[in-house]
Design a protein around this motif. Sequence first.
Motif, PDB file in Angstrom:
ATOM      1  N   UNK A  48      13.472   8.463   1.672  1.00 38.00           N
ATOM      2  CA  UNK A  48      13.498   9.839   1.812  1.00 38.00           C
ATOM      3  C   UNK A  48      13.005  10.306   3.105  1.00 38.00           C
ATOM      4  N   UNK A  49      14.062  10.758   3.854  1.00 40.23           N
ATOM      5  CA  UNK A  49      13.814  11.189   5.271  1.00 40.23           C
ATOM      6  C   UNK A  49      12.482  12.534   5.363  1.00 40.23           C
ATOM      7  N   UNK A  50      12.410  12.769   6.557  1.00 44.95           N
ATOM      8  CA  UNK A  50      11.180  13.764   6.662  1.00 44.95           C
ATOM      9  C   UNK A  50      11.926  15.405   6.265  1.00 44.95           C
ATOM     10  N   UNK A  51      13.020  15.429   6.413  1.00 49.60           N
ATOM     11  CA  UNK A  51      13.840  16.543   6.023  1.00 49.60           C
ATOM     12  C   UNK A  51      13.694  16.987   4.551  1.00 49.60           C
ATOM     13  N   UNK A  52      14.152  15.828   3.855  1.00 45.37           N
ATOM     14  CA  UNK A  52      13.830  15.931   2.469  1.00 45.37           C
ATOM     15  C   UNK A  52      12.251  16.065   1.885  1.00 45.37           C
ATOM     16  N   UNK A  53      11.684  15.136   2.510  1.00 41.48           N
ATOM     17  CA  UNK A  53       9.999  15.291   2.153  1.00 41.48           C
ATOM     18  C   UNK A  53       9.703  16.527   2.229  1.00 41.48           C
ATOM     19  N   UNK A  54       9.883  17.371   3.545  1.00 39.59           N
ATOM     20  CA  UNK A  54       9.481  18.696   3.782  1.00 39.59           C
ATOM     21  C   UNK A  54      10.091  19.728   2.638  1.00 39.59           C
ATOM     22  N   UNK A  55      11.292  19.470   2.345  1.00 36.97           N
ATOM     23  CA  UNK A  55      11.932  20.441   1.368  1.00 36.97           C
ATOM     24  C   UNK A  55      11.160  20.409  -0.094  1.00 36.97           C
ATOM     25  N   UNK A  56      10.684  18.913  -0.443  1.00 35.26           N
ATOM     26  CA  UNK A  56       9.876  19.133  -1.553  1.00 35.26           C
ATOM     27  C   UNK A  56       8.662  19.417  -1.587  1.00 35.26           C
ATOM     28  N   UNK A  57       7.936  19.182  -0.428  1.00 38.29           N
ATOM     29  CA  UNK A  57       6.782  19.952  -0.021  1.00 38.29           C
ATOM     30  C   UNK A  57       6.713  21.068  -0.201  1.00 38.29           C
ATOM     31  N   UNK A  58       7.601  22.105   0.348  1.00 35.33           N
ATOM     32  CA  UNK A  58       7.762  23.426   0.185  1.00 35.33           C
ATOM     33  C   UNK A  58       7.762  23.893  -1.316  1.00 35.33           C
ATOM     34  N   UNK A  59       8.645  22.912  -1.995  1.00 35.43           N
ATOM     35  CA  UNK A  59       8.854  23.232  -3.503  1.00 35.43           C
ATOM     36  C   UNK A  59       7.358  23.323  -4.282  1.00 35.43           C
ATOM     37  N   UNK A  60       6.413  22.096  -3.904  1.00 31.37           N
ATOM     38  CA  UNK A  60       5.248  21.838  -4.517  1.00 31.37           C
ATOM     39  C   UNK A  60       4.124  22.583  -4.043  1.00 31.37           C
ATOM     40  N   UNK A  61       4.157  22.855  -2.489  1.00 31.82           N
ATOM     41  CA  UNK A  61       3.138  23.652  -1.964  1.00 31.82           C
ATOM     42  C   UNK A  61       3.283  24.168  -0.747  1.00 31.82           C
ATOM     43  N   UNK A  62       3.899  25.510  -1.050  1.00 28.04           N
ATOM     44  CA  UNK A  62       4.485  26.415   0.032  1.00 28.04           C
ATOM     45  C   UNK A  62       3.639  26.502   1.341  1.00 28.04           C
ATOM     46  N   UNK A  63       2.550  26.532   1.082  1.00 26.19           N
ATOM     47  CA  UNK A  63       1.647  27.234   2.358  1.00 26.19           C
ATOM     48  C   UNK A  63       1.175  26.006   3.128  1.00 26.19           C
ATOM     49  N   UNK A  64       1.665  24.812   2.830  1.00 25.95           N
ATOM     50  CA  UNK A  64       1.148  23.670   3.777  1.00 25.95           C
ATOM     51  C   UNK A  64       1.908  23.769   5.203  1.00 25.95           C
ATOM     52  N   UNK A  65       0.976  23.539   6.205  1.00 24.68           N
ATOM     53  CA  UNK A  65       1.489  23.634   7.682  1.00 24.68           C
ATOM     54  C   UNK A  65       2.157  22.300   7.979  1.00 24.68           C
ATOM     55  N   UNK A  66       3.436  22.409   8.175  1.00 17.92           N
ATOM     56  CA  UNK A  66       4.131  21.093   8.681  1.00 17.92           C
ATOM     57  C   UNK A  66       4.601  21.124  10.082  1.00 17.92           C
ATOM     58  N   UNK A  67       4.186  19.753  10.971  1.00 17.68           N
ATOM     59  CA  UNK A  67       4.469  19.541  12.049  1.00 17.68           C
ATOM     60  C   UNK A  67       5.644  18.412  12.002  1.00 17.68           C
ATOM     61  N   UNK A  68       6.770  18.733  12.651  1.00 12.93           N
ATOM     62  CA  UNK A  68       7.919  17.281  12.720  1.00 12.93           C
ATOM     63  C   UNK A  68       7.482  16.671  13.776  1.00 12.93           C
ATOM     64  N   UNK A  69       7.972  15.271  13.696  1.00 10.97           N
ATOM     65  CA  UNK A  69       7.821  14.284  14.649  1.00 10.97           C
ATOM     66  C   UNK A  69       9.231  13.772  15.048  1.00 10.97           C
ATOM     67  N   UNK A  70       9.746  13.740  15.916  1.00 12.57           N
ATOM     68  CA  UNK A  70      10.971  13.022  16.168  1.00 12.57           C
ATOM     69  C   UNK A  70      11.337  12.473  17.819  1.00 12.57           C
ATOM     70  N   UNK A  71      12.017  11.371  17.774  1.00 15.89           N
ATOM     71  CA  UNK A  71      12.363  10.994  19.163  1.00 15.89           C
ATOM     72  C   UNK A  71      13.769  11.644  19.646  1.00 15.89           C
ATOM     73  N   UNK A  72      14.243  12.811  18.871  1.00 11.31           N
ATOM     74  CA  UNK A  72      15.378  13.417  19.154  1.00 11.31           C
ATOM     75  C   UNK A  72      15.094  14.965  18.863  1.00 11.31           C
ATOM     76  N   UNK A  73      15.799  15.839  19.698  1.00 13.02           N
ATOM     77  CA  UNK A  73      15.630  17.250  19.465  1.00 13.02           C
ATOM     78  C   UNK A  73      16.718  17.749  18.504  1.00 13.02           C
TER      79      UNK A  73
END
Length: 238
Positions: free
Chosen positions: A62-87
Amino acid sequence: MISIAVCDDELLECLNISAKIQECMEEMGIPCSIERFQSGKALLESLGRFDLIFLDILMEGMDGMETARRCRELAYEKILVFLSSSRKYVFQAYDVEAFHYLVKPVDQEKLKNILKRATEKEREFSRDYIVISRERQKRKLFLDTVRYFEIRGRQIDVHEEKGIFTYYEQIGILEKQLEGKGFFRCHKSYLLNLKYVEGYNRQEAILDNGERIIIAKRRYEEFCQAILAYMRENGGIL
C-alpha cells in the motif's frame, strides 16, 4: 503533547526522519512522542493515536497515496505531511489535502518550520468549537472566546471578547451543542461560559470584565455545583 507517526518502508529513512523531527521539537521546546511504521497497513491500524503523520509516498504494498486516502476516510482531521525523493506527486497530494510535501533529503530548517506550523494547526483543532449558520454561511465558533450566549427567542447574541454578533438557532439545539463544554444555563436568557466567572452571589455571576449575569433563583444550587466542578477540573480548587 503532540503525537507523531513516521511511516516509511525503508528502516534507515524512517529512523533518520524521526531523529530530525525529535531534534526540531526539542529545539522548539514542544513535547512530543514519535512512533515509527514501515507499512501503510500498520499505520492505519494505529491511526487514532496520532495528531501529525509523516508519510512516505513510494512504499511497497500500500503506497503513501492510498494510505492517505484511507486515512482521510477514517480520520479526516489528521495532519498529513508527505515525504518523497521526487516532486512528481505534488499535485496528487492536493487530492488528499496534505499539509505539506517534503522532498528528500529533508532540509532541517524547512522541517522545523513545517513542524511549528503543524503544531499551531493542531492546537487550533484541539480547541472546542461549534458550527453555526450565519449570513447563509457555515462558520466555526471557537467556544473559548465566548463569555456567554444571550437568548432572545430564536435569536442568539454571542458575547465574545471582541464584541457581539447575532445568529438564529433553536435554544435546544444550542444547549445540546454545548453539553460537556463548560457552559451553564444560569437563567432562561443566558448560557454562561464558566471559564469567565470570577465571582458570584445568589443573584448573579460576576465575569472577568465586570459584567453581571442573572442567576435564576431555582438554578442557584445547580450553578454552585457546576462552578465548583469546573474549578476542580481546571485546577482552580483542590
